[in-house]
Design a protein around this motif. Structure first.
Motif, PDB file in Angstrom:
ATOM      1  N   LEU A 279       7.514  28.895  57.669  1.00  0.00           N
ATOM      2  CA  LEU A 279       6.783  27.827  58.345  1.00  0.00           C
ATOM      3  C   LEU A 279       5.495  28.359  58.962  1.00  0.00           C
ATOM      4  CD1 LEU A 279       9.758  25.949  60.054  1.00  0.00           C
ATOM      5  CD2 LEU A 279       8.726  25.567  57.809  1.00  0.00           C
ATOM      6  N   TYR A 280       5.565  29.558  59.531  1.00  0.00           N
ATOM      7  CA  TYR A 280       4.356  30.181  60.069  1.00  0.00           C
ATOM      8  C   TYR A 280       3.344  30.430  58.954  1.00  0.00           C
ATOM      9  CZ  TYR A 280       6.319  31.144  64.719  1.00  0.00           C
ATOM     10  OH  TYR A 280       6.823  31.020  65.979  1.00  0.00           O
ATOM     11  N   ALA A 281       3.836  30.892  57.810  1.00  0.00           N
ATOM     12  CA  ALA A 281       2.932  31.193  56.693  1.00  0.00           C
ATOM     13  C   ALA A 281       2.258  29.923  56.172  1.00  0.00           C
ATOM     14  CB  ALA A 281       3.702  31.878  55.570  1.00  0.00           C
ATOM     15  N   ILE A 282       3.035  28.857  56.010  1.00  0.00           N
ATOM     16  CA  ILE A 282       2.469  27.593  55.540  1.00  0.00           C
ATOM     17  C   ILE A 282       1.460  27.059  56.552  1.00  0.00           C
ATOM     18  CG2 ILE A 282       2.999  25.179  55.004  1.00  0.00           C
ATOM     19  CD1 ILE A 282       5.724  26.169  53.947  1.00  0.00           C
ATOM     20  N   ALA A 283       1.812  27.142  57.840  1.00  0.00           N
ATOM     21  CA  ALA A 283       0.889  26.677  58.876  1.00  0.00           C
ATOM     22  C   ALA A 283      -0.401  27.487  58.874  1.00  0.00           C
ATOM     23  CB  ALA A 283       1.563  26.769  60.246  1.00  0.00           C
ATOM     24  N   ALA A 284      -0.286  28.803  58.706  1.00  0.00           N
ATOM     25  CA  ALA A 284      -1.481  29.654  58.670  1.00  0.00           C
ATOM     26  C   ALA A 284      -2.373  29.284  57.494  1.00  0.00           C
ATOM     27  CB  ALA A 284      -1.069  31.126  58.581  1.00  0.00           C
ATOM     28  N   ALA A 285      -1.748  29.033  56.339  1.00  0.00           N
ATOM     29  CA  ALA A 285      -2.528  28.666  55.156  1.00  0.00           C
ATOM     30  C   ALA A 285      -3.219  27.318  55.350  1.00  0.00           C
ATOM     31  CB  ALA A 285      -1.618  28.626  53.930  1.00  0.00           C
ATOM     32  N   VAL A 286      -2.490  26.343  55.857  1.00  0.00           N
ATOM     33  CA  VAL A 286      -3.063  25.003  56.041  1.00  0.00           C
ATOM     34  C   VAL A 286      -4.161  25.023  57.103  1.00  0.00           C
ATOM     35  CG1 VAL A 286      -2.562  22.636  56.762  1.00  0.00           C
ATOM     36  CG2 VAL A 286      -0.988  23.831  55.249  1.00  0.00           C
ATOM     37  N   LEU A 287      -3.919  25.752  58.203  1.00  0.00           N
ATOM     38  CA  LEU A 287      -4.951  25.870  59.233  1.00  0.00           C
ATOM     39  C   LEU A 287      -6.220  26.495  58.672  1.00  0.00           C
ATOM     40  CD1 LEU A 287      -3.074  27.062  62.455  1.00  0.00           C
ATOM     41  CD2 LEU A 287      -4.439  24.988  62.211  1.00  0.00           C
ATOM     42  N   TRP A 339       8.399  26.265  75.340  1.00  0.00           N
ATOM     43  CA  TRP A 339       7.557  25.298  74.644  1.00  0.00           C
ATOM     44  C   TRP A 339       6.895  25.896  73.404  1.00  0.00           C
ATOM     45  CZ3 TRP A 339       6.159  20.157  75.950  1.00  0.00           C
ATOM     46  CH2 TRP A 339       6.821  19.659  77.068  1.00  0.00           C
ATOM     47  N   THR A 340       7.258  27.127  73.050  1.00  0.00           N
ATOM     48  CA  THR A 340       6.586  27.807  71.942  1.00  0.00           C
ATOM     49  C   THR A 340       6.633  26.992  70.657  1.00  0.00           C
ATOM     50  OG1 THR A 340       7.052  29.994  72.871  1.00  0.00           O
ATOM     51  CG2 THR A 340       6.569  29.882  70.508  1.00  0.00           C
ATOM     52  N   PHE A 341       7.842  26.582  70.249  1.00  0.00           N
ATOM     53  CA  PHE A 341       7.966  25.856  68.990  1.00  0.00           C
ATOM     54  C   PHE A 341       7.366  24.452  69.081  1.00  0.00           C
ATOM     55  CE2 PHE A 341      11.389  29.008  68.303  1.00  0.00           C
ATOM     56  CZ  PHE A 341      10.937  29.519  67.105  1.00  0.00           C
ATOM     57  N   VAL A 342       7.373  23.871  70.277  1.00  0.00           N
ATOM     58  CA  VAL A 342       6.736  22.562  70.453  1.00  0.00           C
ATOM     59  C   VAL A 342       5.237  22.675  70.189  1.00  0.00           C
ATOM     60  CG1 VAL A 342       6.216  20.726  72.097  1.00  0.00           C
ATOM     61  CG2 VAL A 342       8.476  21.804  72.108  1.00  0.00           C
ATOM     62  N   ILE A 343       4.627  23.705  70.763  1.00  0.00           N
ATOM     63  CA  ILE A 343       3.183  23.903  70.597  1.00  0.00           C
ATOM     64  C   ILE A 343       2.845  24.237  69.149  1.00  0.00           C
ATOM     65  CG2 ILE A 343       1.240  25.368  71.250  1.00  0.00           C
ATOM     66  CD1 ILE A 343       2.578  25.649  74.016  1.00  0.00           C
ATOM     67  N   ILE A 344       3.609  25.161  68.556  1.00  0.00           N
ATOM     68  CA  ILE A 344       3.324  25.552  67.169  1.00  0.00           C
ATOM     69  C   ILE A 344       3.571  24.389  66.219  1.00  0.00           C
ATOM     70  CG2 ILE A 344       4.085  27.051  65.287  1.00  0.00           C
ATOM     71  CD1 ILE A 344       4.594  29.211  67.379  1.00  0.00           C
ATOM     72  N   GLY A 345       4.631  23.612  66.468  1.00  0.00           N
ATOM     73  CA  GLY A 345       4.878  22.429  65.640  1.00  0.00           C
ATOM     74  C   GLY A 345       3.751  21.427  65.757  1.00  0.00           C
ATOM     75  N   GLY A 346       3.217  21.258  66.970  1.00  0.00           N
ATOM     76  CA  GLY A 346       2.081  20.360  67.157  1.00  0.00           C
ATOM     77  C   GLY A 346       0.853  20.844  66.415  1.00  0.00           C
ATOM     78  N   VAL A 347       0.638  22.157  66.410  1.00  0.00           N
ATOM     79  CA  VAL A 347      -0.498  22.731  65.686  1.00  0.00           C
ATOM     80  C   VAL A 347      -0.363  22.461  64.187  1.00  0.00           C
ATOM     81  CG1 VAL A 347      -1.610  24.895  65.013  1.00  0.00           C
ATOM     82  CG2 VAL A 347      -0.982  24.496  67.394  1.00  0.00           C
TER      83      VAL A 347
END
Length: 377
Positions: A279-287, A339-347
């Motif tokens: 999930l971190y990798a996909i988020a990094a790519a999309v960002l 709140w770490t996952f809340v913030i990262i999920g929001g990002v």
């Protein structure tokens, strides 16, 4: 009568690497700079040597397999198994090369040389990528289902190897040191601590090789062509199935490289290492501007996206706000780490929404240009 297929020219399949097409990456880099300045303003220790070294190390390890998954996403696919491959690679390395313990054979390794453990771990990672790529391309299975099944299966294999416990890699000897030093050592020492750790050096090599492969080779143009229009790519004579399979091999291989780095960093491998890393990798790519629809994205963007993800992760810990309470006492307010996952999920959600907004804006722009050309003609 024979039918000739047009070979895609460099002009026809030019990847988005020109100045105008880097505006999204430029915007994300500006956001990264603003984010870093804000964290430094709230907590000067954010730019301290120890925090910079640790954050760049984290960016590097995430960026290695985020670049791999970007190859898959650019073709229009998805790979949910990279996190489990990261974990399995480290577990295999630990099992193969950790010292053998006669008193507890199940809890120790086989005591084989480190190069054997690394070769076996990377070989298994590449075979996993090849198997998944063949299942997706030859049997026309959905990438989401194949890699989701692979994610769960590989995590179960890791759990079986460690038997629900953990395997240590801290005592694996490398020359006059230990394998653990791969994460702790590096170049440009200041105050006894390296400014550039070995994972960062590995990451830089991966960035250069991936950028060349994706942006300056025929293979890279094929990857963009498949993601942009799969049917047109097939009619153009592009070996679509072969190229797609290779992207899954690249993704798994780079996940394996990241797994070796994480093994050195963590020191203790268990089935929990690698959980949700995809999930971190996909988020990094999309960002970083890689479109989930395929056909768009750059290696530079993935690097920036990886940096944003890890700076946010680090910023949740580092951010602080000093204030005085009603009694005049100095107080410091910090973010709740729960709140770490809340913030990262929001990002992640914001990144997906922005990607869709950009796509719709580009579609409307193309429609207007086509209408203007039609009216002029």
């Amino acid at each position: 009568m024979t039918m000739e297929y047009a070979t895609p020219s460099k002009r026809a399949w030019s990847p988005p690497w020109g100045g105008l097409n880097l505006r999204r990456e430029g915007g994300m880099f500006a956001a990264l700079v603003v984010l870093c300045l804000g964290l430094w303003w709230s907590n000067p220790d954010f730019l301290g040597q120890s925090n910079i070294v640790n954050t760049t190390r984290q960016i590097a390890m995430l960026g290695i397999f985020a670049i791999g998954i970007a190859f898959v996403i650019v073709t229009g696919g998805i790979d949910l198994s990279v996190g489990s491959i990261v974990g399995l690679t480290g577990v295999l390395l630990a099992k193969m090369s950790a010292p053998y313990d006669p008193a507890m054979p199940a809890a120790g390794g086989l005591g084989l040389p480190l190069w054997v453990g690394i070769a076996v771990a990377l070989g298994v990672a590449l075979l996993i990528g090849l198997a998944q790529g063949l299942l997706i391309t030859r049997l026309n299975l959905q990438p989401f289902i194949v890699t989701l099944g692979g994610m769960l299966l590989l995590r179960g294999v890791s759990q079986t190897i460690v038997k629900g416990g953990s395997l240590s890699v801290s005592l694996i000897e490398v020359g006059d040191g230990y394998f653990r030093d791969l994460s702790d050592r590096g170049l440009l020492h200041v105050g006894g601590e390296p400014l550039i750790s070995y994972p960062v050096l590995i990451f830089l090599v991966v960035v250069l090789l991936a950028a060349y492969l994706l942006h300056f080779t025929v293979f890279g143009r094929y990857v963009y062509a498949i993601g942009g229009n799969r049917e047109a790519a097939e009619y153009s004579g592009i070996p679509v199935k072969r190229v797609e399979t290779l992207t899954y091999v690249i993704s798994a291989g780079l996940a394996g490289v990241a797994g070796i780095c994480y093994a050195a960093y963590v020191g203790q491998m268990s089935q929990q290492v690698g959980v949700a890393y995809e999930l971190y990798a996909i988020a990094a790519a999309v960002l970083g501007g890689v479109s989930l629809r395929g056909g768009e994205g750059t290696v530079l963007g993935v690097v920036i996206g990886s940096a944003i993800m890890r700076v946010i992760d680090n910023g949740i810990i580092m951010f602080q706000h000093a204030y005085r309470d009603a009694a005049g006492g100095q107080q410091v307010w910090r973010l709740d780490t729960n709140w770490t996952f809340v913030i990262i999920g929001g990002v992640i959600l914001v990144a997906v929404v922005l990607d869709q907004v950009v796509h719709l804006a580009q579609a409307r722009r193309r429609t207007r240009l086509a209408g203007a050309k039609g009216a002029a003609g």
